[in-house]
Enzyme design. Structure first.
Site, PDB file in Angstrom:
ATOM      1  N   HIS A  96       0.866  -1.189   0.000  1.00 25.50           N
ATOM      2  CA  HIS A  96       0.000   0.000   0.000  1.00 25.50           C
ATOM      3  C   HIS A  96       0.898   1.232   0.000  1.00 25.50           C
ATOM      4  O   HIS A  96       1.812   1.334   0.816  1.00 25.50           O
ATOM      5  CB  HIS A  96      -0.882  -0.003   1.252  1.00 25.50           C
ATOM      6  CG  HIS A  96      -1.660   1.262   1.447  1.00 25.50           C
ATOM      7  ND1 HIS A  96      -2.433   1.828   0.459  1.00 25.50           N
ATOM      8  CD2 HIS A  96      -1.778   2.088   2.527  1.00 25.50           C
ATOM      9  CE1 HIS A  96      -3.006   2.930   0.926  1.00 25.50           C
ATOM     10  NE2 HIS A  96      -2.621   3.110   2.167  1.00 25.50           N
ATOM     11  N   HIS A  98       0.957   5.748  -1.005  1.00 19.08           N
ATOM     12  CA  HIS A  98       0.241   6.947  -1.438  1.00 19.08           C
ATOM     13  C   HIS A  98       1.052   7.576  -2.570  1.00 19.08           C
ATOM     14  O   HIS A  98       1.273   8.784  -2.579  1.00 19.08           O
ATOM     15  CB  HIS A  98       0.057   7.925  -0.276  1.00 19.08           C
ATOM     16  CG  HIS A  98      -0.986   7.518   0.709  1.00 19.08           C
ATOM     17  ND1 HIS A  98      -1.943   8.371   1.190  1.00 19.08           N
ATOM     18  CD2 HIS A  98      -1.241   6.317   1.297  1.00 19.08           C
ATOM     19  CE1 HIS A  98      -2.719   7.727   2.057  1.00 19.08           C
ATOM     20  NE2 HIS A  98      -2.313   6.484   2.140  1.00 19.08           N
ATOM     21  N   ASP A 121       0.844  -4.717 -20.988  1.00 24.82           N
ATOM     22  CA  ASP A 121       1.834  -5.742 -20.646  1.00 24.82           C
ATOM     23  C   ASP A 121       1.637  -6.251 -19.218  1.00 24.82           C
ATOM     24  O   ASP A 121       2.190  -7.297 -18.853  1.00 24.82           O
ATOM     25  CB  ASP A 121       3.260  -5.166 -20.774  1.00 24.82           C
ATOM     26  CG  ASP A 121       3.747  -5.176 -22.220  1.00 24.82           C
ATOM     27  OD1 ASP A 121       3.248  -5.989 -23.015  1.00 24.82           O
ATOM     28  OD2 ASP A 121       4.635  -4.373 -22.551  1.00 24.82           O
ATOM     29  N   HIS A 172      -8.661   7.657  -1.456  1.00 24.38           N
ATOM     30  CA  HIS A 172      -7.597   7.177  -0.602  1.00 24.38           C
ATOM     31  C   HIS A 172      -6.332   7.010  -1.450  1.00 24.38           C
ATOM     32  O   HIS A 172      -5.702   8.023  -1.765  1.00 24.38           O
ATOM     33  CB  HIS A 172      -8.054   5.879   0.095  1.00 24.38           C
ATOM     34  CG  HIS A 172      -7.108   5.363   1.114  1.00 24.38           C
ATOM     35  ND1 HIS A 172      -7.399   4.297   1.936  1.00 24.38           N
ATOM     36  CD2 HIS A 172      -5.854   5.741   1.457  1.00 24.38           C
ATOM     37  CE1 HIS A 172      -6.378   4.061   2.737  1.00 24.38           C
ATOM     38  NE2 HIS A 172      -5.437   4.917   2.472  1.00 24.38           N
ATOM     39  N   TYR A 230       7.325 -14.018 -23.292  1.00 24.39           N
ATOM     40  CA  TYR A 230       8.020 -12.925 -22.628  1.00 24.39           C
ATOM     41  C   TYR A 230       8.788 -13.468 -21.423  1.00 24.39           C
ATOM     42  O   TYR A 230       8.294 -14.311 -20.687  1.00 24.39           O
ATOM     43  CB  TYR A 230       7.022 -11.864 -22.172  1.00 24.39           C
ATOM     44  CG  TYR A 230       7.673 -10.648 -21.585  1.00 24.39           C
ATOM     45  CD1 TYR A 230       8.115  -9.596 -22.388  1.00 24.39           C
ATOM     46  CD2 TYR A 230       7.879 -10.556 -20.214  1.00 24.39           C
ATOM     47  CE1 TYR A 230       8.730  -8.489 -21.851  1.00 24.39           C
ATOM     48  CE2 TYR A 230       8.501  -9.445 -19.663  1.00 24.39           C
ATOM     49  CZ  TYR A 230       8.914  -8.413 -20.490  1.00 24.39           C
ATOM     50  OH  TYR A 230       9.527  -7.309 -19.936  1.00 24.39           O
TER      51      TYR A 230
END
Lengths: 233, 233, 233, 233
Positions: A96, A98, A121, A172, A230
């Site tokens: 998480h 910001h 991608d 958020h 890939y």
């Protein structure tokens, strides 16, 4: 305790990468690593500066959010991590942040449109923005409900957390995840870059079209499916 | 003198953090640390390059702006610091920068709207922009009046400097403060990041709504009140 | 093998410069260096982190895209490089990135207009954006067709790859090239800077005019023609 | 030769600061330092990478643009420097960059409006943009005419090069100067920062007003006039 050292080290390394990648200012982020056999995850303690963190500081928490080991209070976002680990059985790490551009998109309460192959991608859907939580959810167990808000958004849109490993929570900020916490860190950096590119694309051309279906399909197949080609695996 | 060493060191450390955090170019900023028992603060001398500063160069000034100790001229913004220390009894440090995004908002003469939880984790109001000073104030004792302009803006809006630890001065730049100068530095970095996010939010969606009341209240309570649960304290 | 060492080293050095110049995140790019006498080029292996790369890891590929030497799978964009080397006889190096500003322009499917002399010092045309590929091309041999899409765009506009050493591929990202891979890296950095300046120019003044013909001509002549006087050669 | 060492060292140091301050990419800039007693200036050689420069490489040129000492070709912008040194008797250093934000403003052919005190602390006028040169001037002695274009813009607006130490040349890029080349470098960094802030100001509020006259006057007097009180001098 020795049994937790591997996830403590993985969570510590991941947390330390967040400021190095320019994804967090001060303590505005947290990463956790999960051990499914033990049914726990290791997460950053709340509000501790990155430069003071040590691997042994990572708090061990179970999937109901109870602290199993550690003397510090875990990240204030711990219950969101717990809900996701409990309900999404194939994820091994969560991040998480910001981060600036992704958070700005979250603040607009809109999905990030798929404008190009950099995005395709990594995922072949718009990056979903979970709606603003209801007042009832906010006034209840906020961080716990944030986890459900994310899961509900995926259920409503019929998205798979194995295919789409990132989300914005409206007003958020972003969450990302993956098979490992290393992959979750990678995804949070990709999300920030894609968020910046999408903003610029709209600035240059407000009516820029989404990527066309044939290209979305092609990039999906390059990384998945029987003909994937890939990487080295 | 020995009695000033603690605030000189704190002011020095804070001033040195400003370029490290990308908040000042050359000498475009200043930080001060206050000792309420002695009734003085230590502040950066005017126009000295950061790389040449030493802790002992910090000038000791009283709350009326008189130099008490030091051979160099204090920062040209010293009187603004003095007014705030004299009138706001609970602040222990002040930082002034011309950080890019916050200064751009100041140049538009508008408050920074509260768009998300990054902002709400630090203050639950729009970041106020004190109006442009009157010609009389400008032509009088300019830096002294800048302090009053900030205080008047807080009084007019019924804001508390303990809750809102940052302000924009219209057509000028931001000031921030806190219980300590370390907190004031932290606040100046938070302000710059929030200013950038708010600008991006408006760029992506010009009519982006402010954060809804339930979320503002929740984030206020997470850090304050009897049920606060952020950090280790 | 010894005969490939020079292009492996050149390709390695070029690949390592891409993150140093801020042009690639993680593995979002690739550089190749060509040996025309041997009819091969050295290119980065697919999906390997830059910090783990060694010169000997560079895969040797011929102009039809066949791996001639090396144990790793070459970059997934290898066929695009092969097509360009095969058809454009004077280029010695190619770079592909997803650099932020250039990629945003590619996502808008528009050329980057020539707004100033920074652009004109390097090329005297708008930076072309090859159109979105047809579904047939995408569903065929995608990376091979990307090479043809670039060549077709140059043919349609009557552009020379010796004069215009960069291109955007719509909804994808930029490619650049040059006599050497060092020059191709240089061009990819120039392209990113010019893309950022052009975006800013349009932001400040949406109807900003293109550079006028006399200035375009002058800057062309400064670097080319009999009276060239830029640099030490 | 020994007599040139001081200006060679000053010009070298200034040129090396340009990439360190983020003002130039590759060789997109040049700085020169002047010795008025000797009637010459030291300037960077053309197209040499900054990491290979040595102080002794600085070419010595007189005010008519003739090379007096040095084996390398001087910067392609040398004649612009020469014209300014010859006609503006009080300047001791000149810097030319293609810094991103200032160059974008130049590409829009507009002055940078004075929006705040960051700008007013350095100059109390809009930053002038010299108009696009006529075809005759471009096709004549281009770099020489660039110097006259700058001087003409100052004469037309009745600006003093001692008060306004920076200019944009339309569709090209900024030039700055000062009593010393150190001051010219400082000014080029200030210009870039002010250019970025002015762009952001317009982005947030397209009709943002210019700084009001009382504030412009105040900031002029803080640094000039009998009551100046900024800095240690």
């Amino acid at each position: 305790m020795e049994q937790y050292e591997a996830i403590q080290q993985a969570a510590y390394d991941a947390n330390m990468q967040l400021p190095a990648l320019g994804l967090v200012l001060f303590t505005f982020g947290n990463a956790s690593a999960c051990d499914r056999d033990l049914g726990v995850f290791a997460i950053k303690p709340s509000g501790v500066a990155y430069e003071k963190l040590r691997p042994a500081d990572m708090v061990i928490v179970d999937f109901d959010g109870n602290t199993v080991n550690g003397t510090m209070r875990p990240s204030s976002d711990t219950l969101t991590h717990a809900v996701l680990y409990k309900n999404w059985e194939n994820i091994g790490g969560i991040v998480h942040t910001h981060s600036t551009y992704a958070t700005a998109w979250a603040q607009t309460q809109t999905d990030i449109p798929i404008f190009g192959t950099t995005h395709a991608d990594h995922l072949t859907e718009d990056i979903p923005c979970a709606p603003v939580m209801s007042d009832e959810m906010i006034e209840g167990d906020y961080e716990y409900q944030t986890g459900f808000q994310i899961m509900n958004a995926f259920a409503d849109r019929n998205l798979s957390p194995e295919e789409v490993e990132m989300v914005l929570v409206a007003n958020h900020a972003p969450f990302s995840w993956g098979k490992s916490v290393e992959k979750a860190v990678y995804n949070s950096a990709v999300l920030e870059e894609v968020a910046k590119m999408a903003w610029l694309t709209r600035q240059i051309r407000p009516d820029a079209p989404r990527l066309k279906p044939a290209l979305i399909r092609k990039h999906f197949e390059r990384k998945h499916g029987s003909g994937a080609y890939y990487g080295q695996e």
